[in-house]
Design a protein around this motif. Structure first.
Motif, PDB file in Angstrom:
ATOM      1  N   SER A  64       0.832  -1.206   0.000  1.00 48.24           N
ATOM      2  CA  SER A  64       0.000   0.000   0.000  1.00 48.24           C
ATOM      3  C   SER A  64       0.863   1.252   0.000  1.00 48.24           C
ATOM      4  CB  SER A  64      -0.908  -0.014   1.235  1.00 48.24           C
ATOM      5  OG  SER A  64      -1.648   1.190   1.325  1.00 48.24           O
ATOM      6  N   CYS A  65       1.948   1.215   0.774  1.00 48.05           N
ATOM      7  CA  CYS A  65       2.879   2.354   0.813  1.00 48.05           C
ATOM      8  C   CYS A  65       3.494   2.585  -0.562  1.00 48.05           C
ATOM      9  CB  CYS A  65       3.959   2.076   1.859  1.00 48.05           C
ATOM     10  SG  CYS A  65       5.199   3.370   2.021  1.00 48.05           S
ATOM     11  N   GLU A  66       3.937   1.501  -1.207  1.00 50.45           N
ATOM     12  CA  GLU A  66       4.521   1.622  -2.550  1.00 50.45           C
ATOM     13  C   GLU A  66       3.540   2.266  -3.517  1.00 50.45           C
ATOM     14  OE1 GLU A  66       5.381  -2.435  -3.323  1.00 50.45           O
ATOM     15  OE2 GLU A  66       7.451  -2.333  -2.581  1.00 50.45           O
ATOM     16  N   ARG A  67       2.299   1.800  -3.471  1.00 53.23           N
ATOM     17  CA  ARG A  67       1.273   2.306  -4.390  1.00 53.23           C
ATOM     18  C   ARG A  67       1.000   3.794  -4.172  1.00 53.23           C
ATOM     19  NH1 ARG A  67      -2.175  -0.985  -2.972  1.00 53.23           N
ATOM     20  NH2 ARG A  67      -3.392   0.307  -1.525  1.00 53.23           N
ATOM     21  N   GLU A  68       0.858   4.200  -2.920  1.00 53.55           N
ATOM     22  CA  GLU A  68       0.518   5.594  -2.628  1.00 53.55           C
ATOM     23  C   GLU A  68       1.672   6.542  -2.925  1.00 53.55           C
ATOM     24  OE1 GLU A  68      -2.380   6.534  -2.106  1.00 53.55           O
ATOM     25  OE2 GLU A  68      -3.419   4.699  -1.520  1.00 53.55           O
ATOM     26  N   LEU A  69       2.896   6.120  -2.605  1.00 56.50           N
ATOM     27  CA  LEU A  69       4.050   6.978  -2.890  1.00 56.50           C
ATOM     28  C   LEU A  69       4.227   7.160  -4.391  1.00 56.50           C
ATOM     29  CD1 LEU A  69       6.678   5.743  -0.270  1.00 56.50           C
ATOM     30  CD2 LEU A  69       5.440   7.898  -0.261  1.00 56.50           C
ATOM     31  N   GLN A  70       4.021   6.093  -5.145  1.00 55.94           N
ATOM     32  CA  GLN A  70       4.140   6.183  -6.602  1.00 55.94           C
ATOM     33  C   GLN A  70       3.053   7.076  -7.183  1.00 55.94           C
ATOM     34  OE1 GLN A  70       6.628   4.793  -8.436  1.00 55.94           O
ATOM     35  NE2 GLN A  70       5.813   5.921 -10.175  1.00 55.94           N
ATOM     36  N   LEU A  71       1.852   6.933  -6.667  1.00 54.08           N
ATOM     37  CA  LEU A  71       0.708   7.688  -7.182  1.00 54.08           C
ATOM     38  C   LEU A  71       0.824   9.172  -6.875  1.00 54.08           C
ATOM     39  CD1 LEU A  71      -2.162   7.719  -8.438  1.00 54.08           C
ATOM     40  CD2 LEU A  71      -3.057   7.309  -6.139  1.00 54.08           C
ATOM     41  N   HIS A  72       1.185   9.506  -5.631  1.00 55.04           N
ATOM     42  CA  HIS A  72       1.152  10.905  -5.201  1.00 55.04           C
ATOM     43  C   HIS A  72       2.481  11.643  -5.373  1.00 55.04           C
ATOM     44  CE1 HIS A  72      -2.882  10.658  -3.444  1.00 55.04           C
ATOM     45  NE2 HIS A  72      -2.547   9.460  -3.012  1.00 55.04           N
ATOM     46  N   LEU A  73       3.605  10.926  -5.227  1.00 53.39           N
ATOM     47  CA  LEU A  73       4.902  11.602  -5.230  1.00 53.39           C
ATOM     48  C   LEU A  73       5.852  11.093  -6.304  1.00 53.39           C
ATOM     49  CD1 LEU A  73       5.532  11.671  -1.358  1.00 53.39           C
ATOM     50  CD2 LEU A  73       4.634  13.520  -2.787  1.00 53.39           C
ATOM     51  N   ASP A  74       5.467  10.023  -6.982  1.00 49.76           N
ATOM     52  CA  ASP A  74       6.311   9.428  -8.013  1.00 49.76           C
ATOM     53  C   ASP A  74       7.673   9.016  -7.453  1.00 49.76           C
ATOM     54  OD1 ASP A  74       6.905   8.478 -10.526  1.00 49.76           O
ATOM     55  OD2 ASP A  74       7.712  10.396 -11.241  1.00 49.76           O
ATOM     56  N   ILE A  75       7.676   8.446  -6.237  1.00 44.05           N
ATOM     57  CA  ILE A  75       8.905   7.951  -5.628  1.00 44.05           C
ATOM     58  C   ILE A  75       8.639   6.571  -5.038  1.00 44.05           C
ATOM     59  CG2 ILE A  75       9.797  10.249  -5.088  1.00 44.05           C
ATOM     60  CD1 ILE A  75       8.941   9.824  -2.204  1.00 44.05           C
ATOM     61  N   GLU A  76       9.727   5.884  -4.659  1.00 43.74           N
ATOM     62  CA  GLU A  76       9.650   4.572  -4.037  1.00 43.74           C
ATOM     63  C   GLU A  76       9.816   4.719  -2.524  1.00 43.74           C
ATOM     64  OE1 GLU A  76       9.036   1.661  -5.541  1.00 43.74           O
ATOM     65  OE2 GLU A  76       8.806   2.703  -7.466  1.00 43.74           O
ATOM     66  N   PRO A  77       9.330   3.742  -1.739  1.00 41.78           N
ATOM     67  CA  PRO A  77       9.587   3.775  -0.290  1.00 41.78           C
ATOM     68  C   PRO A  77      11.081   3.762  -0.007  1.00 41.78           C
ATOM     69  CG  PRO A  77       7.888   2.156  -0.820  1.00 41.78           C
ATOM     70  CD  PRO A  77       8.468   2.603  -2.121  1.00 41.78           C
ATOM     71  N   SER A  78      11.469   4.320   1.120  1.00 45.77           N
ATOM     72  CA  SER A  78      12.882   4.368   1.486  1.00 45.77           C
ATOM     73  C   SER A  78      13.382   2.982   1.876  1.00 45.77           C
ATOM     74  CB  SER A  78      13.082   5.326   2.662  1.00 45.77           C
ATOM     75  OG  SER A  78      12.464   4.802   3.829  1.00 45.77           O
ATOM     76  N   ARG A 105      16.485  16.053  -6.347  1.00 42.27           N
ATOM     77  CA  ARG A 105      16.703  14.908  -7.242  1.00 42.27           C
ATOM     78  C   ARG A 105      16.313  15.312  -8.653  1.00 42.27           C
ATOM     79  NH1 ARG A 105      13.415   9.378  -6.596  1.00 42.27           N
ATOM     80  NH2 ARG A 105      11.753  10.746  -7.345  1.00 42.27           N
ATOM     81  N   HIS A 106      17.216  15.084  -9.598  1.00 40.22           N
ATOM     82  CA  HIS A 106      16.956  15.442 -10.995  1.00 40.22           C
ATOM     83  C   HIS A 106      16.545  14.211 -11.786  1.00 40.22           C
ATOM     84  CE1 HIS A 106      17.112  17.640 -14.705  1.00 40.22           C
ATOM     85  NE2 HIS A 106      17.944  16.758 -15.225  1.00 40.22           N
ATOM     86  N   ASN A 107      15.521  14.373 -12.605  1.00 38.61           N
ATOM     87  CA  ASN A 107      15.056  13.323 -13.498  1.00 38.61           C
ATOM     88  C   ASN A 107      15.524  13.663 -14.912  1.00 38.61           C
ATOM     89  OD1 ASN A 107      13.392  11.810 -15.383  1.00 38.61           O
ATOM     90  ND2 ASN A 107      12.066  11.319 -13.638  1.00 38.61           N
ATOM     91  N   GLU A 108      16.509  12.925 -15.388  1.00 40.36           N
ATOM     92  CA  GLU A 108      17.085  13.245 -16.702  1.00 40.36           C
ATOM     93  C   GLU A 108      16.078  13.049 -17.829  1.00 40.36           C
ATOM     94  OE1 GLU A 108      21.108  12.001 -17.617  1.00 40.36           O
ATOM     95  OE2 GLU A 108      21.327  11.305 -15.548  1.00 40.36           O
ATOM     96  N   GLN A 109      15.186  12.088 -17.667  1.00 42.02           N
ATOM     97  CA  GLN A 109      14.230  11.802 -18.742  1.00 42.02           C
ATOM     98  C   GLN A 109      13.254  12.961 -18.944  1.00 42.02           C
ATOM     99  OE1 GLN A 109      12.143   8.123 -18.263  1.00 42.02           O
ATOM    100  NE2 GLN A 109      11.107   8.255 -20.229  1.00 42.02           N
ATOM    101  N   SER A 110      12.747  13.522 -17.834  1.00 39.92           N
ATOM    102  CA  SER A 110      11.787  14.625 -17.937  1.00 39.92           C
ATOM    103  C   SER A 110      12.470  15.985 -17.969  1.00 39.92           C
ATOM    104  CB  SER A 110      10.817  14.578 -16.748  1.00 39.92           C
ATOM    105  OG  SER A 110      11.501  14.879 -15.536  1.00 39.92           O
ATOM    106  N   GLY A 111      13.725  16.035 -17.515  1.00 34.03           N
ATOM    107  CA  GLY A 111      14.427  17.312 -17.460  1.00 34.03           C
ATOM    108  C   GLY A 111      13.977  18.185 -16.306  1.00 34.03           C
ATOM    109  N   LYS A 112      13.294  17.588 -15.335  1.00 34.23           N
ATOM    110  CA  LYS A 112      12.769  18.345 -14.199  1.00 34.23           C
ATOM    111  C   LYS A 112      13.478  17.936 -12.908  1.00 34.23           C
ATOM    112  CE  LYS A 112       8.236  18.525 -16.428  1.00 34.23           C
ATOM    113  NZ  LYS A 112       6.818  18.103 -16.354  1.00 34.23           N
TER     114      LYS A 112
END
Length: 665
Positions: free
Chosen positions: A216-230, A340-347
């Motif tokens: 559930s944590c993985e799903r929510e972090l991906q959905l809302h923040l686009d990150i993985e659990p620590s 954190r920089h995302n090279e694919q999106s450039g953001k």
């Protein structure tokens, strides 16, 4: 329900009568007034502040008219409810808490109760963010609302987490589970709450539920923040981390003892403890990412320029397990700032976390292609951080030394003799315990300078004369020459001491020390305009206006003085008309600008229109009654002879109008 109406302000606002039926309110701004008031001390504030907040782009007269219309709508709602709950006196509005309830207040009572049943009721009560959907009412109100939501959410998360021990299975974990689920109702991506549940389920021997919670944590972090659990969260199932690293904070009682001991030590050594910010980032070493490194450097330099933080550079990134460890809470605050920089999106993702409870205060995605400059993007992030950290410290319940300073600073901006007296009391208390804290002396100097220029002789006699004010500023600069506040205070004291060249140098230094704080830049711009460096004043003012998300009305008065020094009197009159109109100095600038623009009849109309209001200001402060000539001499800060002569035309007219003789020669 209570004796009167009930204000549901969590989620979309709704006013409900004592009988449970909705009460019709015509406009959203009328309800926004209630939302703002219930978040203020004593649930009240001035009409001027409300007009500034909700009609910031309107002319002052129109803003006050709009406020009156909104208050009429609330009066109609009061008639429907059968009880008066918005009280008014001397330009001040407040909500009567004896007959007015809100879901936010009820939520606080449930959290204080802290039982499983109370947490479940709190989850039912939570319908969404405070005043949801009201961000677009006005730019300045929107900026206030963003910070206020962060403050509300941070306070709630801190209060709930401090008493949740995930290894307390005395009631089969029912209470801890209810508390954590309430937090996840507020923020489904709150990783700390997911960890609490995982640890609880493991303590209960329910590993399958813990594994389900991780998914559930993985799903929510991906959905809302686009990150993985620590790694810390994942390691809970592998039992790799020691107890102290698993997000289980120190008990509240011990935290309080630790904090008191820390403050006592600080008092003995005279050291001021500041909020701490640890800065982490993923690797930024490729040539094409030079702008991202520039953004990070600008943010760090900007935070450093405030000299209000203990900054620490870390080597880890978003997913470094050590960075996710909670720390003993301090009432000053301990935070993580991650890049954190995302090279694919450039953001670039910039995430700001509260280390006391692990909560993400904000997570923003920065696309530098959408900003005029890296400097402007950095200023936006810095402003969010500074507003969040200082606004929390302005709570009078916070007794830490730096928090007391933040409270005194907030009082000084109110431009009111009563507020100044409260600020001086706080500053005297600080000086007694921390006699090397430089800003105490520059702040005392600014208050006394304000009294010397704007308040009556009877107040001034209890205050300081110019030589003593200048000595305070010199002491502040000697203690900390790198603090912009000290340099600005020194500049104002030098101006009043007839040393414009030295004042100009002080203002220039203040501007160099913090180039991302719009308030610093605008104050410097006004000081340079008074000192005679008009071109540089214009550049600083324009930079300040470009950096601010929502323009405070006070900026318009500063900007008007810059335009007056530029001899653009029509623009000066236009900008000062949008200012707060709550000070004689702003009125004088407006009158002087109109006179110099050849619009003297309009200047007289302005004086007539505001006669009642400013008569009250003069009466309440005693301004100029004892010695109008002294007020006239001190109120003109312009050092250039030509500009000073032209401004004196407005000073003379205001003096005749309010201090004797009306508008007749």
């Amino acid at each position: 329900m209570a004796n009167g109406p009930y204000f549901a302000c969590l989620g979309r606002p709704l006013l409900i009568g004592a009988d449970g039926d909705p009460i019709s309110v015509k406009t959203r701004k009328a309800l926004a007034i209630l939302g703002y008031l219930i978040r203020q001390r004593s649930m009240g504030d001035s009409r001027d502040r409300l007009a500034d907040l909700l009609w910031s782009n309107a002319e002052r007269l129109k803003a006050m008219q709009s406020l009156r219309q909104a208050l009429k709508q609330l009066k109609s709602a009061e008639t429907e409810a059968g009880v008066d709950y918005v009280m008014s006196s001397s330009g001040h509005l407040h909500v009567d808490s004896a007959v007015f309830q809100s879901d936010l207040l009820c939520l606080g009572e449930l959290i204080e109760d802290g039982s499983a049943q109370a947490f479940r009721a709190a989850a039912e009560l939570w319908r969404g963010d405070f005043l949801a959907g009201y961000e677009d009412l006005d730019p300045e109100f929107g900026a206030w609302l963003v910070v206020e939501r962060e403050r509300i959410n941070a306070d709630i998360f801190s209060l709930v987490l401090k008493d949740l021990d995930p290894e307390d299975t005395s009631d089969d974990g029912v209470r801890v589970e209810a508390g954590a689920l309430f937090l996840l109702k507020m923020d489904p991506a709150f990783e700390t709450a997911h960890r609490v549940l995982m640890r609880l389920y493991l303590a209960l021997g329910q590993r399958e539920r813990a594994e389900h919670q991780l998914k559930s944590c993985e799903r929510e972090l991906q959905l809302h923040l686009d990150i993985e659990p620590s790694e810390e969260t994942r390691a809970l199932l592998e039992d790799q981390l020691p107890r102290a690293a698993m997000g289980h904070g120190v008990p509240a009682a011990r935290q309080a003892r630790d904090q008191r001991a820390l403050q006592q030590t600080a008092k003995k050594t005279g050291e001021i403890i500041l909020p701490s910010v640890s800065i982490l980032s993923s690797e930024i070493n490729k040539q094409e990412l030079i702008e991202i490194q520039h953004l990070k450097d600008e943010v760090i330099a900007g935070l450093s320029g405030f000299r209000s933080y203990d900054l620490y550079e870390g080597g880890g990134g978003f997913d470094d397990p050590a960075s996710s460890m909670l720390v003993n809470g301090s009432e000053l605050g301990s935070y993580l700032l991650k890049f954190r920089h995302n090279e694919q999106s450039g953001k670039t993702a910039i995430q700001f976390e509260d280390r006391a409870d692990g909560r993400i205060v904000f997570n923003e995605i920065v696309d530098l292609r959408l900003w005029d400059s890296v400097h402007a993007a950095a200023s936006h992030t810095i402003s969010r951080i500074h507003l969040h950290t200082t606004n929390r410290l302005r709570d009078p319940k916070n007794s830490a030394a730096f928090a007391r300073w933040c409270q005194a600073e907030a009082l000084m901006w109110e431009f009111d003799p009563g507020s100044d007296r409260k600020a001086l009391q706080l500053l005297e208390e600080l000086e007694g315990n921390y006699n090397n804290f430089s800003m105490v002396f520059s702040a005392k100097a600014m208050i006394n300078l304000k009294h010397l220029v704007n308040y009556p002789v009877k107040e001034k006699d209890r205050g300081m004369q110019m030589d003593s004010i200048l000595s305070l500023c010199e002491r502040a600069v000697t203690l900390d020459p790198w603090q912009p506040w000290n340099q600005r205070a020194h500049g104002w004291a030098l101006l009043q001491s007839d040393m414009p060249d030295m004042a100009r140098r002080a203002f220039l230094q203040a501007g160099r020390l913090n180039t991302v704080d719009p308030t610093n830049l605008m104050s410097v711009a006004e000081g340079l305009a008074f000192s005679g460096d008009v071109a540089l004043a214009r550049r600083n003012a324009e930079e300040a206006m470009s950096l601010v998300a929502a323009v405070p009305r006070l900026f318009y008065e500063y900007y008007a003085n810059v335009y007056f020094a530029s001899e653009d009197y029509d623009m000066a009159a236009k900008f000062v008309e949008r200012a707060s109109q709550s000070s004689i100095s702003g009125l004088t600038t407006r009158v002087a600008a109109l006179v110099c623009a050849g619009r003297e009849p309009e200047a007289l109309q302005v004086l007539e229109r505001y006669r009642e209001k400013y008569d009250a200001i003069v009466k309440n402060t005693g301004l100029g009654l004892h010695n109008p000539e002294e007020w006239a001499a001190k109120s003109n800060f312009f050092q250039d002879p030509r500009t000073r002569h032209r401004y004196d035309q407005g000073v003379t007219l205001v003096k005749r109008f309010f201090f004797g003789g009306g508008h007749q020669a």
